[in-house]
Design a protein around this motif. Structure first.
Motif, PDB file in Angstrom:
ATOM      1  N   ILE A 167       0.838  -1.193   0.000  1.00 21.68           N
ATOM      2  CA  ILE A 167       0.000   0.000   0.000  1.00 21.68           C
ATOM      3  C   ILE A 167       0.878   1.249   0.000  1.00 21.68           C
ATOM      4  CG2 ILE A 167      -1.877   1.208   1.185  1.00 21.68           C
ATOM      5  CD1 ILE A 167      -2.538  -1.697   0.121  1.00 21.68           C
ATOM      6  N   PHE A 168       0.611   2.118  -0.966  1.00 23.52           N
ATOM      7  CA  PHE A 168       1.346   3.377  -1.131  1.00 23.52           C
ATOM      8  C   PHE A 168       0.358   4.531  -1.206  1.00 23.52           C
ATOM      9  CE2 PHE A 168       4.305   0.266  -2.814  1.00 23.52           C
ATOM     10  CZ  PHE A 168       5.557   0.752  -2.432  1.00 23.52           C
ATOM     11  N   PRO A 169       0.815   5.763  -0.925  1.00 16.09           N
ATOM     12  CA  PRO A 169      -0.064   6.920  -1.163  1.00 16.09           C
ATOM     13  C   PRO A 169      -0.370   6.998  -2.657  1.00 16.09           C
ATOM     14  CG  PRO A 169       2.027   7.603  -0.129  1.00 16.09           C
ATOM     15  CD  PRO A 169       2.131   6.141  -0.433  1.00 16.09           C
TER      16      PRO A 169
ATOM     17  N   SER B 154      -7.282   7.570  -1.064  1.00  5.49           N
ATOM     18  CA  SER B 154      -6.017   8.322  -1.111  1.00  5.49           C
ATOM     19  C   SER B 154      -4.794   7.410  -1.106  1.00  5.49           C
ATOM     20  CB  SER B 154      -5.935   9.308   0.054  1.00  5.49           C
ATOM     21  OG  SER B 154      -5.952   8.605   1.275  1.00  5.49           O
ATOM     22  N   SER B 155      -5.026   6.107  -1.120  1.00  6.54           N
ATOM     23  CA  SER B 155      -3.930   5.143  -1.213  1.00  6.54           C
ATOM     24  C   SER B 155      -4.239   4.146  -2.319  1.00  6.54           C
ATOM     25  CB  SER B 155      -3.735   4.414   0.120  1.00  6.54           C
ATOM     26  OG  SER B 155      -4.895   3.693   0.457  1.00  6.54           O
ATOM     27  N   VAL B 156      -3.194   3.477  -2.771  1.00  8.52           N
ATOM     28  CA  VAL B 156      -3.333   2.454  -3.815  1.00  8.52           C
ATOM     29  C   VAL B 156      -2.578   1.207  -3.382  1.00  8.52           C
ATOM     30  CG1 VAL B 156      -3.581   4.107  -5.707  1.00  8.52           C
ATOM     31  CG2 VAL B 156      -1.313   3.237  -5.128  1.00  8.52           C
ATOM     32  N   SER B 157      -2.978   0.089  -3.942  1.00 11.49           N
ATOM     33  CA  SER B 157      -2.261  -1.162  -3.749  1.00 11.49           C
ATOM     34  C   SER B 157      -1.478  -1.437  -5.022  1.00 11.49           C
ATOM     35  CB  SER B 157      -3.255  -2.293  -3.496  1.00 11.49           C
ATOM     36  OG  SER B 157      -2.615  -3.539  -3.626  1.00 11.49           O
ATOM     37  N   ILE B 158      -0.177  -1.562  -4.882  1.00 14.44           N
ATOM     38  CA  ILE B 158       0.651  -2.001  -6.001  1.00 14.44           C
ATOM     39  C   ILE B 158       0.971  -3.469  -5.720  1.00 14.44           C
ATOM     40  CG2 ILE B 158       2.798  -1.681  -7.287  1.00 14.44           C
ATOM     41  CD1 ILE B 158       2.721   1.281  -6.457  1.00 14.44           C
ATOM     42  N   LYS B 159       0.715  -4.313  -6.692  1.00 11.04           N
ATOM     43  CA  LYS B 159       0.880  -5.748  -6.496  1.00 11.04           C
ATOM     44  C   LYS B 159       2.350  -6.071  -6.231  1.00 11.04           C
ATOM     45  CE  LYS B 159      -2.282  -7.381  -6.163  1.00 11.04           C
ATOM     46  NZ  LYS B 159      -3.141  -7.238  -4.976  1.00 11.04           N
ATOM     47  N   GLY B 160       2.604  -6.756  -5.119  1.00 12.71           N
ATOM     48  CA  GLY B 160       3.956  -6.987  -4.621  1.00 12.71           C
ATOM     49  C   GLY B 160       4.907  -7.645  -5.599  1.00 12.71           C
ATOM     50  N   GLY B 161       4.422  -8.583  -6.381  1.00 10.55           N
ATOM     51  CA  GLY B 161       5.294  -9.281  -7.327  1.00 10.55           C
ATOM     52  C   GLY B 161       5.824  -8.405  -8.437  1.00 10.55           C
ATOM     53  N   CYS B 162       5.254  -7.220  -8.602  1.00  8.45           N
ATOM     54  CA  CYS B 162       5.694  -6.282  -9.644  1.00  8.45           C
ATOM     55  C   CYS B 162       6.777  -5.325  -9.156  1.00  8.45           C
ATOM     56  CB  CYS B 162       4.508  -5.452 -10.135  1.00  8.45           C
ATOM     57  SG  CYS B 162       3.194  -6.401 -10.894  1.00  8.45           S
ATOM     58  N   ILE B 163       7.064  -5.318  -7.856  1.00 12.30           N
ATOM     59  CA  ILE B 163       7.953  -4.304  -7.283  1.00 12.30           C
ATOM     60  C   ILE B 163       9.339  -4.873  -7.038  1.00 12.30           C
ATOM     61  CG2 ILE B 163       8.283  -2.658  -5.410  1.00 12.30           C
ATOM     62  CD1 ILE B 163       5.235  -2.797  -4.934  1.00 12.30           C
ATOM     63  N   GLU B 164      10.318  -4.310  -7.714  1.00 10.26           N
ATOM     64  CA  GLU B 164      11.707  -4.728  -7.556  1.00 10.26           C
ATOM     65  C   GLU B 164      12.255  -4.203  -6.230  1.00 10.26           C
ATOM     66  OE1 GLU B 164      13.757  -3.291 -11.029  1.00 10.26           O
ATOM     67  OE2 GLU B 164      12.318  -4.254 -12.362  1.00 10.26           O
ATOM     68  N   GLY B 165      12.881  -5.070  -5.444  1.00  7.93           N
ATOM     69  CA  GLY B 165      13.515  -4.658  -4.199  1.00  7.93           C
ATOM     70  C   GLY B 165      12.588  -4.534  -3.004  1.00  7.93           C
ATOM     71  N   LEU B 166      11.380  -5.027  -3.113  1.00  8.91           N
ATOM     72  CA  LEU B 166      10.407  -4.944  -2.025  1.00  8.91           C
ATOM     73  C   LEU B 166      10.838  -5.842  -0.858  1.00  8.91           C
ATOM     74  CD1 LEU B 166       7.603  -3.753  -1.252  1.00  8.91           C
ATOM     75  CD2 LEU B 166       6.596  -5.832  -2.234  1.00  8.91           C
ATOM     76  N   ASP B 167      10.679  -5.344   0.364  1.00 13.96           N
ATOM     77  CA  ASP B 167      10.966  -6.132   1.565  1.00 13.96           C
ATOM     78  C   ASP B 167       9.731  -6.975   1.888  1.00 13.96           C
ATOM     79  OD1 ASP B 167      11.560  -7.195   4.046  1.00 13.96           O
ATOM     80  OD2 ASP B 167      11.694  -5.261   5.065  1.00 13.96           O
TER      81      ASP B 167
END
Length: 152
Positions: free
Chosen positions: A51-53, A106-119
Motif C-alpha cells: 500500500i502506497f499513497p 487516497s492510497s493504492v495497492s501495487i501488487k507486490g510481485g511487480c515491485i523490484e527490491g520490495l521487503d
C-alpha cells in the motif's frame, strides 16, 4: 542513507511494457490476502498488496495511462475496485478502491510481485478464513480484516 533520501522502488509488469516508480521508497503497509478474489486474480494461494499513497502516481501520466487497461469490479459496502493491468501481457499492477460516492481512496495497492527490491519480511496475512495453505501461528493474521482496516 537517510530514509528521506531513499529512492522509490520500481514497479514493472512481466513483459516490461509498463514500468513506473513507486510514490514513496517504502509502502505504508503490506499484506498477504487469502480471500478468494485475490486467489483468482493472482492464480495463486494469495495476493500480495503493498500500500502506497496515491499522490505521486495518480492522476496517472498520459504515457502510463496509455499502457494500462482497467477492470472495475464491485466490492463490499457499495464500493468498487479499479484493477489496472498491462495492456500487453495482462499483469495486474495497481488496485484502487473507489467509494460509493465515486471518490477514489487516497492510497493504492501495487501488487507486490511487480515491485523490484520490495521487503517481503514480517507482513500480515488477512482473510485467512479462506486460506488454502497453513499459516504459521506466530505470523500476524486475521480471519478477515484487522480492526484498523475496517474503516471506509
Amino acid at each position: 542513507m537517510a530514509s528521506s533520501d531513499a529512492k522509490p522502488l520500481t514497479a514493472q509488469c512481466q513483459c516490461g511494457y509498463v514500468s513506473f516508480p513507486t510514490p514513496t521508497a517504502k509502502p505504508i503497509t503490506m499484506y498477504y490476502c487469502h480471500c478468494t478474489e485475490c486467489q483468482r486474480q493472482s492464480g495463486s494461494a494469495f495476493g500480495t498488496s503493498a500500500i502506497f499513497p496515491a499522490e505521486g502516481l495518480f492522476p496517472l501520466s498520459p504515457e502510463l495511462e496509455s499502457r494500462l487497461k482497467v477492470f472495475r469490479r464491485p466490492t463490499n459496502n457499495g464500493r468498487s475496485l479499479d484493477c489496472y493491468f498491462c495492456s500487453e501481457c495482462g499483469s495486474r499492477m495497481i488496485h484502487r478502491i473507489i467509494s460509493a460516492d465515486g471518490t477514489p481512496r487516497s492510497s493504492v495497492s501495487i501488487k507486490g510481485g511487480c515491485i523490484e527490491g520490495l521487503d517481503w519480511n514480517g507482513k500480515m496475512h488477512i482473510f485467512t478464513r479462506s486460506a488454502v495453505m497453513k499459516i504459521p501461528v506466530e505470523w500476524e493474521q486475521y480471519d478477515t480484516l484487522p480492526p484498523w482496516m475496517k474503516m471506509d
